[in-house]
Design a protein around this motif. Structure first.
Motif, mmCIF file in Angstrom:
data_model
loop_
_atom_site.group_PDB
_atom_site.id
_atom_site.type_symbol
_atom_site.label_atom_id
_atom_site.label_comp_id
_atom_site.label_asym_id
_atom_site.label_seq_id
_atom_site.Cartn_x
_atom_site.Cartn_y
_atom_site.Cartn_z
ATOM 1 N N PHE A 69 -10.943 11.786 9.542
ATOM 2 C CA PHE A 69 -9.819 12.390 10.252
ATOM 3 C C PHE A 69 -8.934 11.325 10.880
ATOM 4 O O PHE A 69 -7.704 11.398 10.812
ATOM 5 N N ILE A 70 -9.531 10.323 11.501
ATOM 6 C CA ILE A 70 -8.767 9.255 12.145
ATOM 7 C C ILE A 70 -8.036 8.403 11.112
ATOM 8 O O ILE A 70 -6.895 7.997 11.313
ATOM 9 N N THR A 71 -8.680 8.158 9.995
ATOM 10 C CA THR A 71 -8.096 7.321 8.949
ATOM 11 C C THR A 71 -6.957 8.020 8.219
ATOM 12 O O THR A 71 -5.954 7.410 7.893
ATOM 13 N N ASP A 72 -7.102 9.325 7.972
ATOM 14 C CA ASP A 72 -6.118 10.061 7.177
ATOM 15 C C ASP A 72 -5.962 11.483 7.704
ATOM 16 O O ASP A 72 -6.385 12.431 7.063
ATOM 17 N N PRO A 73 -5.358 11.653 8.898
ATOM 18 C CA PRO A 73 -5.233 12.996 9.467
ATOM 19 C C PRO A 73 -4.315 13.880 8.624
ATOM 20 O O PRO A 73 -3.368 13.388 8.006
ATOM 21 N N PRO A 74 -4.600 15.175 8.584
ATOM 22 C CA PRO A 74 -3.762 16.088 7.804
ATOM 23 C C PRO A 74 -2.404 16.296 8.470
ATOM 24 O O PRO A 74 -2.280 16.162 9.684
ATOM 25 N N HIS A 75 -1.417 16.610 7.668
ATOM 26 C CA HIS A 75 -0.120 17.036 8.206
ATOM 27 C C HIS A 75 -0.260 18.511 8.540
ATOM 28 O O HIS A 75 -0.500 19.327 7.654
ATOM 29 N N ILE A 76 -0.120 18.860 9.767
ATOM 30 C CA ILE A 76 -0.288 20.246 10.187
ATOM 31 C C ILE A 76 0.759 21.146 9.533
ATOM 32 O O ILE A 76 0.461 22.217 9.065
ATOM 33 N N GLU A 77 2.001 20.704 9.446
ATOM 34 C CA GLU A 77 3.072 21.539 8.921
ATOM 35 C C GLU A 77 2.886 21.864 7.442
ATOM 36 O O GLU A 77 3.192 22.936 6.988
ATOM 37 N N THR A 78 2.409 20.894 6.654
ATOM 38 C CA THR A 78 2.340 21.082 5.200
ATOM 39 C C THR A 78 0.936 21.267 4.682
ATOM 40 O O THR A 78 0.754 21.697 3.553
ATOM 41 N N GLY A 79 -0.071 20.929 5.495
ATOM 42 C CA GLY A 79 -1.439 20.989 5.033
ATOM 43 C C GLY A 79 -1.804 19.862 4.088
ATOM 44 O O GLY A 79 -2.872 19.844 3.515
#
Length: 73
Positions: free
Chosen positions: A59-69
């Motif tokens: 999660f820290i290395t590659d967090p998701p974009h909340i808006e686009t998933g």
């Protein structure tokens, strides 16, 4: 990921550097022996999420974009 009621000491919790500038959007985390606990700072006695160290690192290395998933790749 699971809800967890384990209590980390108060000094072990830290706020996310990405939490909102106001006090309404703060996420706190605490490192524990087998992973990381995550809680809403407005509800310090409320439920926590427990995730593995590997899940936290991802999660820290590659967090998701909340808006686009989508991820940041």
């Amino acid at each position: 990921m699971q809800a967890h009621r384990s209590h980390a000491s108060t000094s072990d919790w830290f706020k996310s550097s990405y939490s909102g500038g106001n006090t309404t959007e703060c996420v706190e985390a605490s490192f524990i022996r087998d992973g990381v606990l995550i809680r809403d700072s407005k509800r310090p006695d409320g439920p926590r999420l427990r995730v593995s160290g590997a899940a936290w690192a991802g999660f820290i290395t590659d967090p998701p974009h909340i808006e686009t998933g989508q991820t940041n790749r």
